[in-house]
Design a protein around this motif. Structure first.
Motif, mmCIF file in Angstrom:
data_model
loop_
_atom_site.group_PDB
_atom_site.id
_atom_site.type_symbol
_atom_site.label_atom_id
_atom_site.label_comp_id
_atom_site.label_asym_id
_atom_site.label_seq_id
_atom_site.Cartn_x
_atom_site.Cartn_y
_atom_site.Cartn_z
ATOM 1 N N UNK A 54 -24.667 4.412 -16.745
ATOM 2 C CA UNK A 54 -24.096 3.090 -17.009
ATOM 3 C C UNK A 54 -22.605 3.113 -16.692
ATOM 4 N N UNK A 55 -21.920 2.013 -16.976
ATOM 5 C CA UNK A 55 -20.472 1.959 -16.769
ATOM 6 C C UNK A 55 -19.751 2.695 -17.897
ATOM 7 N N UNK A 102 -29.813 6.209 -3.371
ATOM 8 C CA UNK A 102 -28.428 5.969 -3.790
ATOM 9 C C UNK A 102 -28.410 4.795 -4.758
ATOM 10 N N UNK A 103 -27.453 4.807 -5.676
ATOM 11 C CA UNK A 103 -27.279 3.710 -6.623
ATOM 12 C C UNK A 103 -25.802 3.325 -6.655
ATOM 13 N N UNK A 104 -25.536 2.026 -6.625
ATOM 14 C CA UNK A 104 -24.174 1.508 -6.641
ATOM 15 C C UNK A 104 -24.047 0.453 -7.735
ATOM 16 N N UNK A 105 -23.002 0.565 -8.556
ATOM 17 C CA UNK A 105 -22.754 -0.413 -9.614
ATOM 18 C C UNK A 105 -21.886 -1.554 -9.092
ATOM 19 N N UNK A 106 -22.188 -2.770 -9.548
ATOM 20 C CA UNK A 106 -21.454 -3.970 -9.175
ATOM 21 C C UNK A 106 -21.096 -4.721 -10.453
ATOM 22 N N UNK A 107 -19.884 -5.217 -10.547
ATOM 23 C CA UNK A 107 -19.474 -5.995 -11.716
ATOM 24 C C UNK A 107 -20.355 -7.234 -11.831
ATOM 25 N N UNK A 108 -20.981 -7.426 -13.017
ATOM 26 C CA UNK A 108 -21.918 -8.536 -13.214
ATOM 27 C C UNK A 108 -21.246 -9.813 -13.707
ATOM 28 N N UNK A 109 -19.975 -9.763 -14.050
ATOM 29 C CA UNK A 109 -19.252 -10.968 -14.510
ATOM 30 C C UNK A 109 -19.979 -11.637 -15.685
ATOM 31 N N UNK A 110 -20.540 -10.827 -16.572
ATOM 32 C CA UNK A 110 -21.256 -11.348 -17.749
ATOM 33 C C UNK A 110 -20.401 -11.126 -18.991
ATOM 34 N N UNK A 111 -20.352 -9.898 -19.464
ATOM 35 C CA UNK A 111 -19.440 -9.517 -20.536
ATOM 36 C C UNK A 111 -18.729 -8.244 -20.093
ATOM 37 N N UNK A 113 -17.928 -4.678 -19.324
ATOM 38 C CA UNK A 113 -18.784 -3.510 -19.142
ATOM 39 C C UNK A 113 -20.085 -3.785 -18.420
ATOM 40 N N UNK A 114 -20.492 -5.056 -18.311
ATOM 41 C CA UNK A 114 -21.800 -5.377 -17.730
ATOM 42 C C UNK A 114 -21.809 -5.113 -16.224
ATOM 43 N N UNK A 115 -22.933 -4.596 -15.733
ATOM 44 C CA UNK A 115 -23.039 -4.226 -14.325
ATOM 45 C C UNK A 115 -24.403 -4.588 -13.755
ATOM 46 N N UNK A 116 -24.412 -4.817 -12.419
ATOM 47 C CA UNK A 116 -25.631 -4.877 -11.628
ATOM 48 C C UNK A 116 -25.859 -3.491 -11.021
ATOM 49 N N UNK A 117 -27.094 -3.254 -10.531
ATOM 50 C CA UNK A 117 -27.400 -2.004 -9.857
ATOM 51 C C UNK A 117 -28.046 -2.278 -8.507
ATOM 52 N N UNK A 118 -27.522 -1.660 -7.455
ATOM 53 C CA UNK A 118 -28.153 -1.695 -6.135
ATOM 54 C C UNK A 118 -28.760 -0.321 -5.860
ATOM 55 N N UNK A 129 -29.819 -7.533 -11.186
ATOM 56 C CA UNK A 129 -28.588 -8.173 -11.664
ATOM 57 C C UNK A 129 -28.294 -7.921 -13.132
ATOM 58 N N UNK A 130 -29.337 -7.704 -13.971
ATOM 59 C CA UNK A 130 -29.101 -7.820 -15.395
ATOM 60 C C UNK A 130 -28.590 -9.222 -15.676
ATOM 61 N N UNK A 131 -27.999 -9.449 -16.837
ATOM 62 C CA UNK A 131 -27.375 -10.745 -17.110
ATOM 63 C C UNK A 131 -26.101 -10.851 -16.268
ATOM 64 N N UNK A 132 -25.884 -12.020 -15.648
ATOM 65 C CA UNK A 132 -24.692 -12.174 -14.832
ATOM 66 C C UNK A 132 -24.315 -13.643 -14.728
ATOM 67 N N UNK A 133 -23.054 -13.902 -14.356
ATOM 68 C CA UNK A 133 -22.633 -15.259 -14.034
ATOM 69 C C UNK A 133 -22.008 -15.261 -12.644
ATOM 70 N N UNK A 134 -22.626 -16.022 -11.761
ATOM 71 C CA UNK A 134 -22.167 -16.109 -10.389
ATOM 72 C C UNK A 134 -20.896 -16.946 -10.306
ATOM 73 N N UNK A 135 -19.973 -16.493 -9.467
ATOM 74 C CA UNK A 135 -18.786 -17.285 -9.157
ATOM 75 C C UNK A 135 -18.416 -17.025 -7.705
ATOM 76 N N UNK A 136 -17.625 -17.901 -7.128
ATOM 77 C CA UNK A 136 -17.292 -17.796 -5.710
ATOM 78 C C UNK A 136 -16.592 -16.479 -5.390
#
Length: 493
Positions: A54-55, A102-111, A113-118, A129-136
């Motif tokens: 995790x992060x 391979x695994x890469x973490x991406x900021x999920x913009x949720x809370x 520490x929250x992350x997505x996983x590729x 994605x886990x929980x996330x909020x999309x923004x431009x």
């Protein structure tokens, strides 16, 4: 209730805290944690024995909040690709059958520490994605940008909390401004903020700066804020001297607020968009409670933009849609059906630029003009499919309990037969609202009793009064009399 998954055909468990069964295809799993809301940590306790990835923020929170052993949690950096060996299947030799990914973490913009996983390997490219909020701004993330440009995302597991068209709410910054305006309109009131454990701390900080005074939070919350590196000099555990309070969402009710107002003028601000999960409507305030739809999840239009940006070949919902009463169309279903149609009709002209299906007339008729005009033009993928999901929990920012209230899971409507409801249409809504407020307050007292072990919560005269008041509402509707003898409190629990 849990919102975790085992990835299809892979020994990868995300927010899924169970060991492989004896008849499982794999000997063990690789375990990943997206964030620390409780619907994603069910089963993760101090007795957990497997390695977790995790992060670094989630690592510190898991150790503090769940007492997970530090040596079991391996922190990974956001944006860095890590090579891992997949566990082998039963009946195979580990050295010859194991494969790498391979695994890469991406900021999920949720809370925080929250992350997505590729995940990338011989199985293709899978984004969770886990929980996330999309923004431009996320369009500039190098990992997501590469996925979009390559159109090579084979499978997307997506947070679909607000997937139904009509589930719209402002940006978090706009909601923040709404909160500040409420504060300015009530300069002499005590303000109670309905929050989750993690996720709304930025609102509390802005409120403290606006009022130039500290916000009361319990010691357990303050310890979490220290881990999150919040400026803790704006918070205090001394409640008596504060006019700004943190409170768990499910503890806020008209009943409790009316009692507080006997002491000092008090209002509450609920920071949630969860009402949309039960009934699409404008957020309405009542006499003492304001609802500001500050959400850490993507709205329907934001989710549509995310799908439009990535164009995944296959989509699977993380959260079951069972129980959603919005009655609207799903942007995920629209994505699948429209892109399938585009694939069938435009195969021969694949070199030409195609408009995003979200700019089509069917979709435009259901969403505001500002959304349709903002969607980009992209190409369709090779094939689209939606995978069936197991039954999981639908809620926004779950933290111990689903928020209670008019549409909560403890609704008194569940206890009243339909013929009885039809016989009293003139006052049923009023009765239901009063009963739900009492139930919310009673449940709050029971939660405090279970958390603290303090019997004062359930043996107090106030608690007995709530039970008696609920009985007085319930009895005329059911014909069932439940006598409460206050002198025999010890027999009630």
């Amino acid at each position: 209730m849990t919102n975790g998954k085992l990835l299809m055909g892979l020994p990868i468990a995300i927010d899924y805290w169970k060991l492989p069964r004896s008849d499982s295809k794999f000997k063990t799993f690789l375990y990943f944690l997206t964030h620390l809301h409780t619907d994603h940590t069910q089963g993760l306790t101090s007795t957990w024995t497997e390695t977790i990835y995790t992060s670094s923020v989630n690592r510190d929170l898991a150790m503090s909040m769940l007492n997970v052993k530090p040596e079991l949690i391996k922190p990974l950096e956001i944006g860095v690709s890590y090579t891992m060996t997949l566990p082998a299947e039963h009946g195979t030799n580990n050295e010859t059958a194991s494969k790498c990914m391979s695994v890469t973490l991406i900021d999920a913009n949720h809370i925080k520490g929250s992350v997505m996983y590729l995940f990338e390997g011989s199985f293709g490219r899978v984004l969770y994605t886990g929980d996330f909020r999309w923004c431009e701004a996320m369009m500039s993330d190098p990992v997501l940008k590469d996925l979009s440009e390559s159109k090579g995302l084979n499978l997307l597991y997506v947070d679909n909390t607000f997937e139904f068209i009509g589930n719209e709410f402002p940006t978090r910054e706009n909601c923040m401004n709404q909160v500040l305006q409420i504060l300015r309109n009530h300069p002499y009131h005590r303000i109670i903020f309905g929050c989750q454990t993690i996720g709304k701390e930025d609102v509390l900080l802005r409120a403290a700066l606006e009022r130039k005074e500290k916000v009361y939070v319990p010691e357990t919350i303050l310890s979490i804020y220290r881990i999150l590196k919040m400026p803790c000099d704006h918070f205090t555990t001394e409640q008596a001297d504060c006019a700004l309070w943190f409170e768990k969402m499910h503890q806020i009710s008209q009943f409790n607020l009316k009692k507080k107002n006997a002491d000092i003028p008090t209002i509450a601000i609920k920071l949630t968009a969860s009402g949309l999960l039960y009934k699409s409507q404008n957020f309405k305030d009542d006499e003492l409670i304001f609802t500001v739809p500050y959400s850490n999840h993507s709205s329907a239009s934001e989710l549509a933009k995310f799908l439009d940006f990535l164009q995944p070949t296959t989509v699977e919902r993380i959260i079951s849609t069972h129980g959603n009463n919005s009655g609207g169309s799903s942007v995920i279903d629209s994505y699948v059906s429209k892109m399938k149609a585009a694939e069938m009709t435009d195969d021969e002209s694949s070199d030409s630029t195609e408009s995003s299906f979200f700019t089509g007339p069917a979709f435009k008729s259901q969403v505001p003009d500002y959304f349709c005009s903002a969607v980009s033009r992209i190409h369709s993928p090779d094939a689209i499919a939606v995978m069936e999901t197991e039954n999981t929990a639908l809620s926004e920012d779950m933290d111990v309990e689903v928020p209670l209230g008019k549409f909560g899971r403890f609704s008194i409507l569940n206890a009243i037969e339909e013929p009885l409801m039809a016989s009293k249409p003139e006052n049923l809504n009023v009765v239901t609202e009063e009963a739900n407020e009492l139930i919310a307050s009673i449940v709050s007292d029971l939660d405090r009793f279970h958390e603290d072990g303090n019997e004062d919560y359930i043996y107090s005269d106030a608690f007995i009064e709530k039970l008696m008041a609920l009985n007085m509402i319930y009895q005329p509707l059911t014909g069932i009399t439940c006598s409460v003898d206050v002198s025999k409190k010890d027999t009630l629990i």
